[in-house]
Write a protein that holds these residues in place. Structure first.
Motif, PDB file in Angstrom:
ATOM      1  N   GLY A  52       0.553  -1.390   0.292  1.00  0.00           N
ATOM      2  CA  GLY A  52       0.061   0.101   0.078  1.00  0.00           C
ATOM      3  C   GLY A  52       0.991   1.485  -0.226  1.00  0.00           C
ATOM      4  O   GLY A  52       2.236   1.337  -0.031  1.00  0.00           O
ATOM      5  N   THR A  53       0.340   2.085  -0.176  1.00  0.00           N
ATOM      6  CA  THR A  53       0.927   3.812   0.349  1.00  0.00           C
ATOM      7  C   THR A  53       0.092   4.276   0.677  1.00  0.00           C
ATOM      8  O   THR A  53      -1.338   4.916   1.062  1.00  0.00           O
ATOM      9  CB  THR A  53       0.602   4.049  -1.206  1.00  0.00           C
ATOM     10  OG1 THR A  53       1.341   3.358  -2.491  1.00  0.00           O
ATOM     11  CG2 THR A  53       1.838   5.454  -1.212  1.00  0.00           C
ATOM     12  N   LEU A  54       1.646   5.254   2.464  1.00  0.00           N
ATOM     13  CA  LEU A  54       0.369   5.881   3.138  1.00  0.00           C
ATOM     14  C   LEU A  54       0.677   7.336   2.507  1.00  0.00           C
ATOM     15  O   LEU A  54       1.432   7.961   1.777  1.00  0.00           O
ATOM     16  CB  LEU A  54       1.910   6.015   4.370  1.00  0.00           C
ATOM     17  CG  LEU A  54       1.253   7.094   5.392  1.00  0.00           C
ATOM     18  CD1 LEU A  54       0.114   6.772   5.730  1.00  0.00           C
ATOM     19  CD2 LEU A  54       2.311   7.020   5.994  1.00  0.00           C
ATOM     20  N   THR A  55      -0.513   8.007   2.569  1.00  0.00           N
ATOM     21  CA  THR A  55      -1.213   9.128   1.420  1.00  0.00           C
ATOM     22  C   THR A  55      -2.192  10.764   2.623  1.00  0.00           C
ATOM     23  O   THR A  55      -2.192  10.115   3.698  1.00  0.00           O
ATOM     24  CB  THR A  55      -1.451   8.817   0.246  1.00  0.00           C
ATOM     25  OG1 THR A  55      -1.230  10.117  -0.205  1.00  0.00           O
ATOM     26  CG2 THR A  55      -2.829   7.828   0.222  1.00  0.00           C
ATOM     27  N   ALA A 219     -13.823  -4.061   7.296  1.00  0.00           N
ATOM     28  CA  ALA A 219     -13.011  -4.878   7.680  1.00  0.00           C
ATOM     29  C   ALA A 219     -11.365  -4.024   8.650  1.00  0.00           C
ATOM     30  O   ALA A 219     -10.943  -3.405   8.416  1.00  0.00           O
ATOM     31  CB  ALA A 219     -12.427  -5.396   6.875  1.00  0.00           C
ATOM     32  N   ARG A 220     -10.893  -4.996  10.292  1.00  0.00           N
ATOM     33  CA  ARG A 220      -9.656  -4.418  10.148  1.00  0.00           C
ATOM     34  C   ARG A 220      -8.675  -5.063   9.560  1.00  0.00           C
ATOM     35  O   ARG A 220      -8.674  -6.035   8.795  1.00  0.00           O
ATOM     36  CB  ARG A 220      -9.678  -4.966  11.846  1.00  0.00           C
ATOM     37  CG  ARG A 220     -11.161  -4.913  12.542  1.00  0.00           C
ATOM     38  CD  ARG A 220     -11.488  -3.021  12.428  1.00  0.00           C
ATOM     39  NE  ARG A 220     -10.180  -2.639  13.217  1.00  0.00           N
ATOM     40  CZ  ARG A 220     -10.362  -1.422  13.700  1.00  0.00           C
ATOM     41  NH1 ARG A 220     -11.020  -0.423  13.595  1.00  0.00           N
ATOM     42  NH2 ARG A 220      -9.089  -0.383  14.503  1.00  0.00           N
ATOM     43  N   VAL A 221      -7.219  -4.057   9.550  1.00  0.00           N
ATOM     44  CA  VAL A 221      -6.436  -4.034   9.232  1.00  0.00           C
ATOM     45  C   VAL A 221      -5.436  -4.162   9.757  1.00  0.00           C
ATOM     46  O   VAL A 221      -5.458  -3.005  10.935  1.00  0.00           O
ATOM     47  CB  VAL A 221      -6.491  -4.082   7.573  1.00  0.00           C
ATOM     48  CG1 VAL A 221      -7.105  -4.759   6.762  1.00  0.00           C
ATOM     49  CG2 VAL A 221      -6.013  -2.019   8.646  1.00  0.00           C
ATOM     50  N   THR A 282       3.073  -2.057   4.108  1.00  0.00           N
ATOM     51  CA  THR A 282       2.538  -3.132   3.943  1.00  0.00           C
ATOM     52  C   THR A 282       1.436  -3.608   4.698  1.00  0.00           C
ATOM     53  O   THR A 282       1.302  -3.065   5.987  1.00  0.00           O
ATOM     54  CB  THR A 282       3.924  -3.995   4.327  1.00  0.00           C
ATOM     55  OG1 THR A 282       4.754  -4.154   3.544  1.00  0.00           O
ATOM     56  CG2 THR A 282       3.399  -5.403   4.344  1.00  0.00           C
ATOM     57  N   VAL A 283       0.133  -4.262   4.497  1.00  0.00           N
ATOM     58  CA  VAL A 283      -1.274  -3.907   4.511  1.00  0.00           C
ATOM     59  C   VAL A 283      -1.444  -5.855   5.115  1.00  0.00           C
ATOM     60  O   VAL A 283      -1.252  -5.641   4.372  1.00  0.00           O
ATOM     61  CB  VAL A 283      -2.206  -3.020   3.799  1.00  0.00           C
ATOM     62  CG1 VAL A 283      -3.306  -3.771   5.031  1.00  0.00           C
ATOM     63  CG2 VAL A 283      -1.934  -1.633   3.647  1.00  0.00           C
TER      64      VAL A 283
END
Length: 353
Positions: A52-55, A219-221, A282-283
């Motif tokens: 993923g990407t933190l944005t 949903a939780r991640v 990373t997710v």
């Protein structure tokens, strides 16, 4: 199941085939007690990790509302709140005020009542230009007086009316991503000037359409940040249209990539990640869950000569016997098992460390 099969292959590699239902085998005198693990009952969760990407959430463009020369622009990364200038044209500030109704008309005395008047009055009161002003839908003489005070403090001509060349209404503070014009450019209404986002950090995932079942709204991640810290999050939106990204190197470089859907994840709390934008993360998503099942560590499984799998039960007194089991879901290094006579609390043999 593919992940579970891989774990199972690793765990059973090199294990000698044994026979289910064999005779009891008590430990020989002086032998070391076998390593054991407990059969437990509980939820078994399998997970999958994706990139993923933190944005930042809510990217949008801002276009010019007046003609002139750009005389000031904020720096990329700047956070602009209520009362601050988004940019300047001919040294006239275009100011951010909070509101959800776009400024589609000039606000002045004599106009019809409306919610856009109310949000202007609320902003003026918040900014200290109308403490005695009633925030309603009517543009009164008191409203005009408050507008003139605000215009004076911002170097604008004191007209008592407000138009889109002076104010832009947005719901909350914004963060500047990039400028679409440069200081000194001559612009006309409608030309892109800025690209902004909200100040809320989110994680964006381009999830393969074939993995869509992993992403369920609510949903939780778990998200691993660039500094190695992990923070919990929740899926807040899942795209419904699959898009096929352009292949690396352009459209003529070969086969395009697999279709993806957009997934947005809201983080719990403020991550300690500075102002990093477009940073890789990373997710970890839940791919399967089995509730209230019996399970053992994957390495407790034995490959049976006649096919299938078994476990070595270790009874009190270290009496060991192999029984056949049926395997189910995998997750967290454990595997679901079913079979006659199995119950939580029983001990099974595992390879000694």
């Amino acid at each position: 199941m593919a992940a579970g099969a891989a774990l199972l292959a690793a765990a059973t590699a090199g294990v000698a085939a044994v026979r289910a239902g064999g005779e009891d085998r008590p430990a020989s005198a002086g032998s070391t007690a076998p390593a054991t693990a407990e059969i437990t009952r509980g939820d078994l969760v399998d997970t999958t990790t994706v990139d993923g990407t933190l944005t930042y959430a809510g990217e949008r463009g801002i276009a010019a509302t007046a003609a002139g020369v750009v005389t000031r622009l904020p720096a990329p990364g700047a956070v602009i709140g209520q009362g601050a200038a988004l940019y300047e044209v001919d040294r006239r500030r275009v100011v951010l005020m909070y509101g959800t109704v776009p400024l589609y008309r000039t606000l002045r005395q004599g106009i019809a009542d409306g919610p856009d008047v109310r949000q202007l009055e609320r902003a003026l009161r918040t900014l200290g230009h109308g403490r005695d002003l009633t925030a309603d839908t009517h543009f009164s003489s008191a409203t005009a007086a408050a507008v003139r005070r605000w215009q004076g403090d911002n170097g604008l001509v004191k007209t008592g009316s407000v138009d889109a060349a002076q104010v832009l209404f947005l719901p909350a503070p914004v963060r500047l991503v990039e400028t679409k014009a440069a200081t000194g450019d001559r612009i006309a209404p409608g030309r892109p000037v800025l690209t902004v986002t909200s100040t809320r950090r989110v994680v964006h995932v381009d999830l393969k359409a074939s993995d869509q079942a992993l992403a369920k709204k609510g949903a939780r991640v778990t998200v691993e940040l660039p500094d190695g810290a992990s923070v919990p999050g929740k899926i807040v939106s899942v795209g419904t249209v699959a898009e096929r990204p352009e292949p690396a190197g352009g459209s003529g470089s070969g086969q395009s990539e697999s279709p993806t859907i957009d997934v947005e994840i809201r983080l719990d709390g403020v991550p300690k990640s500075g102002r990093l934008d477009e940073a890789p993360v990373t997710v970890t998503m839940e791919s399967a869950r089995r509730e209230g099942v019996l399970s053992v560590p994957v390495e407790a499984l034995l490959a049976l000569r006649e096919g299938g799998f078994g476990v070595e039960l270790v009874d009190p007194g270290s009496v060991r016997r192999v029984v056949g089991v049926r395997t189910g879901a995998y997750g967290g290094g454990r595997v679901e098992i079913t079979g006659p006579g199995l119950s939580a609390g029983m001990k099974v043999g595992v390879p000694a460390l």
